[in-house]
Design an enzyme around this catalytic site. Structure first.
Site, mmCIF file in Angstrom:
data_model
loop_
_atom_site.group_PDB
_atom_site.id
_atom_site.type_symbol
_atom_site.label_atom_id
_atom_site.label_comp_id
_atom_site.label_asym_id
_atom_site.label_seq_id
_atom_site.Cartn_x
_atom_site.Cartn_y
_atom_site.Cartn_z
ATOM 1 N N GLU D 44 0.854 -1.178 0.000
ATOM 2 C CA GLU D 44 0.000 0.000 0.000
ATOM 3 C C GLU D 44 0.892 1.230 0.000
ATOM 4 O O GLU D 44 1.687 1.440 0.923
ATOM 5 C CB GLU D 44 -0.928 0.032 1.219
ATOM 6 C CG GLU D 44 -2.067 -0.984 1.099
ATOM 7 C CD GLU D 44 -3.135 -0.838 2.194
ATOM 8 O OE1 GLU D 44 -4.092 -1.631 2.178
ATOM 9 O OE2 GLU D 44 -3.006 0.065 3.048
ATOM 10 N N GLU D 55 -5.922 8.912 10.190
ATOM 11 C CA GLU D 55 -4.612 8.441 10.645
ATOM 12 C C GLU D 55 -4.285 8.889 12.067
ATOM 13 O O GLU D 55 -4.628 9.986 12.470
ATOM 14 C CB GLU D 55 -3.505 8.980 9.725
ATOM 15 C CG GLU D 55 -3.803 8.952 8.259
ATOM 16 C CD GLU D 55 -3.968 7.535 7.683
ATOM 17 O OE1 GLU D 55 -3.669 6.563 8.392
ATOM 18 O OE2 GLU D 55 -4.414 7.425 6.526
#
Ligand SMILES: Cc1ncc(COP(=O)(O)O)c(C=O)c1O
Ligand SMILES: Cc1ncc(COP(=O)(O)O)c(C=O)c1O
EC number: 4.2.1.20
Lengths: 280, 414, 414, 280
Positions: D44, D55
């Site tokens: 990824e 995040e």
């Protein structure tokens, strides 16, 4: 028994003011006595109050010095007793001190007046006591034969004048201009008007607020005043001496000199009056 | 209480320099014509401006969590929501408008906490008046945001340096200005103090508080309160909160004074570490009226003290003194610590940050709720935004326990 | 504008992490039941609390001196009088109350200027909720009094240190908290931004502004305004002020954005020296919604800038973007200097100290009054007490000419 | 044409994540290549967006470093082209960058997908794009034969699961616990539940969020996951190397080692499964 009327009997009265106890008890005695030597006809003795709402900065500061020096009503009366002067003495103070004198159980404001009479005071000026609120003090003064001086301001007119006329005795304090106490370099034109309004009163008219020099005194008396009241110009001398650390004697000398300048100014003004009023 | 003679029993009157008497008489006349008789629709205009500019009516709010805490119904009259953040505007707007009707050109005022000064400055900006505010230098330093607000509203702020530089000195100084400029100037006094007609007039302007609250209590609680609590400095929010309840015998009235650090006094220094003139003062004459005062044996006025500048005054309104003598109002007091605790409690529990002055009323509620009946009305005289700096300093200094962690603010807001 | 699909034309939607989607759906459901359909009397309770706790209705005031200055009738909707000092409480109270109906236990919120944070903290204290507020570290330093108020009301204030430490970062951080604690936590977003149903729901809570104002204008002015002005950051006071006028074709709607120091951008640094996303932004997706954004060519979000923290945001509510595209609302902007001048003008002339955000609307009025018709309504979204420090600093720095002499404050309020 | 299905064809897929350009373009190339050496089955590649709302602090900081290092979508595509790895590559980014790609006149979001296909990417994960808003991207992916990975959270249930099932391809990203990305020292029990809910889906299930060690990997694969996704534990290594001023090689070595630990963990977990699932 008030000796005030006599003071106006022959010629214009010079009425100096000092805050008692400024800057200390002993010096203050000397200063007041110096005023007499300088020609005072009546002396206004300020009993310092913590909220002198009618005073300008000069006298406010004197009051602060006197209070810091420990002046109280009790000490004030001792002071008057101790004074060695021969002229009438007027206590100038604010109503709360008169009202509170003698503690909760005293008869108010009689107790203060009784004591004042006892120590030889001749009268009162109470700047925050208008005629409307003066009955109790008036009665006590009558009982002890003391005078109650009232202030007439440039704004005082009509009914108010009458109310004051009914209450006043000793002399009427003609406020030369609006505002608070303080020495000025000019003399207000409001004075003549005020004197005019009072011309038919049979109590002497003493003009105060802002008188600083012999010349001022002369002009005001020439204009018809029966007396002049001078405070800040004298208090300035005390303040200056205090700041410079001068001896009490030196300050007293200067006060005497200033007093003489003012009283002589008043005399000169009196001489200029035409037609020359008869001395009664 | 009729005041046609300017007296409330033995209190009141007009103890002012002669130079001011004509102005006072003129004001008396204007008060009677415009305020009492609504001449030229003065009162209508006043009420409308209070509504549109001031934000009236203010709500009477049921305080859910306090009610639970004290196991009785607690209601709060929210004067903190008035424009400017305190009840002060009711009076300032009334007086500035009156000055306009009287043809005056200039406004002066004194201020302690700065709340009356800001209210007056706002009213003057609103009605296009020049405005000068006298404020003790010490208070200027304690209440800088309010000083700034006054300036922003176009007022001059004149520092008063005499004495301790608090409200007492500022009032004296404003009176001096008035005595000098009496012809074109109106003195907007900030509480129910001073010579007649001020105590009556300021009460009338402030009585909108109880007028609304009484009606709101009827509507919302279905009953009048058993007791009404208001802090008392000069006593304007107090009289405003009491006025319309005075004739309701079943309603107890509590004037909560600043107990400061102690009720005792230091005669030697002329200092009272409190401002509890109703509770501990003696009769006397100050700033134009006979009333109860903090004074020494001789009658010299004491320096008062309170953690809240707005209560820090040695006198109190003559009508309150009268109501106390008549047993119609009960004077009580709480100390600085209790007031600070109440400040934190109300903020935390109700989401209303009260002025430190106001906090005194809630402190009394905390300590004495059991004696106050089933339904209590507390007047929230103002909001606490002005007090944040003091709260930081005093909370830390005293180690107030119910305060949040404020360590990031030690040293102040900046 | 119906929003059953969560879209306003091409704008709106629900661009959030999957973890949040169930919460968003739950919220959508609650919004429909409680807010739109008044289930369990939610809206009644909300309105009552707005009245008793918040102080509604707020007045619509005829601004006498501005009307004279601009030779037309200027009215001000006084949201500055709402509890807390800004319109923000309308929304915060609505959402916290909704969280209570939804059985949530914990409230989180982001804040920029601190106004939404304080409103949320107040609402949480009032309704007895735990509350955590995320605030950029830079904003914490710019708005210390508001930080303190939140703490006093019992909220935790969590500093956000990422990025420039302003509102954008605070929103992102609050979304992260929500994604972590979604089960028991409600995120009280502070403007008409974020994923559906927030923009519609916040608008509905805020539309009480125009609901009242419309009625008040009819009563007081006898007519609807020709134009309505409101500042626009996220756009909640804007949508609140516009909502009930949207169907009145004769009423022009002006969304006044922060022009900052310039409308140009620095692509290199990713910085826009303004917050004029409606005027200059491009379509994009941020914080859960498709809307107009300040972004660079690639789609990276820019750092916005404004002298008023509350307008300092790179996005704007999707419904506003839609109204602008449909030509129903006009996006305009004024720069920092003009806003500061308007701050001083309103304070001085009307006795109302506005928030710096609000001042933008008045600056537009000053510069463009001739195009606004006979009757103008300006929304006073908040009061300026929170901005005093900024005003001192910025007025001095920029040499704003209509300011009073503030030399005694150079260096700040303390 | 996506190569992702192959990656799951024989044994569990180890899917590491790095932010592209962290801390700079050149090092980042080495790091990604090291991951392949360490056993990555899919990689990824994070295209940094200024508002990474999904995040945790670790990846937020990586994003800041990458943006400061000058990473842009254009550079990102160059990066992918330049990469010398042989495993499928998934672009992980936020929707605004996909949507804005190509400027105002581009066909959105097709332009981004077209370019992605061109440089050899195999699919996307877009954390702020739920299934409801995904149609335009889904269509473009279909056009270019790329996969669109969706995240299933512990809170995802019922209808939502179905909506995702309809949209997902490549693999489903099973979020191991609530919250944002970040390495944890425990592995959530929410994982088993989630895998349970997806048991009848015919797309591989890769578990991510909080996996840090080979042991975690082992347990998760043993529990039934078809793959593991590891981001923060690897980004931590990059961050540490950056802070200490370590050479890119040293950091790459450490990444390779960590990757090996994780992929071997996964293999071990796979070996433990009973009944041992057949390799298809
Ligand atoms: C909020 C508030 N409450 C009370 C007071 C005390 O004044 P009063 O006793 O006249 O209401 C003040 C004075 O500044 C004040 O600001
Ligand atoms: C007083 C005030 N007005 C306006 C705004 C801008 O927010 P919005 O555009 O959502 O009304 C804020 C935000 O803090 C504010 O405090």
């Amino acid at each position: 028994m008030s000796r005030i009327p006599e003071a106006f009997a022959d010629g214009p009265a010079f009425i100096p003011y000092l805050a008692v106890g400024d800057p200390d008890y002993e010096s203050s005695i000397e200063y007041v006595e110096a005023l007499e030597r300088g020609g005072a006809d009546v002396i206004e003795l300020g009993l310092p109050f913590s909220e002198p709402i009618a005073e300008g900065p000069t006298i406010q500061n004197a009051v602060v010095r006197a209070l810091e020096g420990g002046m109280t009503p009790t000490r004030f009366f001792e002071f008057v007793e101790e004074l060695d002067v021969d002229v009438p003495l007027v206590c100038m103070t604010y109503y709360n001190l008169i009202y509170r004198y003698g503690g909760e159980r005293a008869e108010r404001p009689r107790a203060f007046v009784e004591k004042a009479a006892e120590v030889g005071l001749d009268g009162f000026v109470v700047p925050d006591l208008p005629a409307e609120e003066a009955d109790p003090l008036r009665e006590a003064c009558d009982e002890f034969d003391l005078d109650l001086v009232f202030i007439v301001a440039p704004t005082t007119e009509g009914q108010r004048l009458e109310r004051i006329m009914e209450q006043v005795s000793g002399y009427v304090y003609v406020q030369a201009r609006l505002g608070v106490t303080g020495a000025r370099s000019d003399v207000s034109t409001q004075t003549d008007e005020s004197l005019g309004r009072l011309s038919d009163w049979d109590v002497p008219k003493a003009v105060g607020f802002g008188i600083k020099t012999g010349e001022h005194a002369e002009r005001i008396v020439a204009g018809g005043a029966d007396g002049i009241i001078v405070g800040s110009a004298l208090v300035d001398i005390v303040a200056e001496g205090h700041e410079n650390g001068d001896s009490a004697e030196a300050v007293a000398d200067r006060l005497e000199q200033k007093a003489r300048e003012l009283s002589e100014g008043a005399e000169k003004g009196f001489a200029q009056r035409t037609p020359h009023p008869e001395r009664t | 209480m009729s005041t046609s003679d300017g007296k409330f029993g033995r209190y009141g009157g007009q103890y002012v320099p002669e130079a001011l008497m004509p102005a006072i008489e003129e004001l008396e006349d204007a008060y009677e014509r415009y305020v009492l008789n609504n001449e030229d629709g003065f009162m209508d205009e006043f009420r409308q401006r209070l509504r549109d500019f001031g934000g009236r009516p203010t709500p009477t709010q049921y305080a859910e969590r306090l009610s639970e805490r004290y196991d009785r119904d607690v209601y709060m009259k929210r004067e903190d929501l008035l424009h400017g953040g305190a009840h002060k505007l009711n009076n300032a707007l009334g007086q500035v408008l009156l000055a306009k009707y009287m043809g005056k050109e200039r406004i002066i005022a004194e201020t302690g906490a700065g709340q009356h000064g800001t209210a007056t400055a706002m009213a003057c900006a609103h009605l296009d008046f020049d405005c000068e505010v006298y404020m003790g230098e010490r208070d200027i330093n304690r209440q800088r945001p309010n000083v700034f607000r006054m300036k922003i509203n176009g007022a001059e702020v004149n520092p008063v340096t005499v004495g301790r530089g608090t409200l007492k000195e500022a009032i004296s100084e404003t009176m001096r200005d008035w005595a000098t400029n009496v012809e074109d100037t109106h003195y907007v006094i900030g509480s129910v103090v001073g010579p007649h007609p001020f105590p009556a007039m300021v009460r009338d302007f402030q009585s909108v508080i109880s007028e609304e609250a009484r009606e709101q209590m009827r509507e919302q609680a279905g009953t009048l309160p058993d007791s009404v609590l208001a802090c008392a400095g000069g006593g304007s929010n107090t009289m405003g909160a009491f006025a319309e309840f005075v004739d309701d015998d079943g309603v107890d009235l509590y004037a909560v004074e600043a107990g400061g650090s102690s009720l005792s006094v230091d005669e030697e220094k002329g200092v009272a570490p409190n401002s509890a003139s109703l509770s501990t003062g003696g009769e006397g004459v100050l700033h134009g009226a006979r009333t109860k005062l903090l004074q020494d044996y001789d009658g010299q006025i004491m320096e008062s003290h309170s953690v809240s500048s707005g209560l820090d005054y040695a006198g109190v309104g003559p009508e309150l003194a009268y109501l106390v003598d008549e047993n119609r109002a009960t004077p009580v007091n709480v100390d600085d610590d209790a007031a600070l605790e109440a400040f934190h409690r109300l903020s935390r529990m109700e989401g209303v940050i009260p002025a430190l002055e106001t906090a005194h009323a809630f402190a009394y509620l905390e300590n004495n709720h059991e004696d106050l009946g089933d339904t209590v009305l507390v007047n929230v005289s103002g909001r606490g935004d002005k007090d944040l700096e003091s709260v930081i300093e005093e909370t830390e200094k005293r180690g107030i326990e119910n305060a949040p962690d404020m360590s990031m603010f030690s040293g102040g807001l900046r």
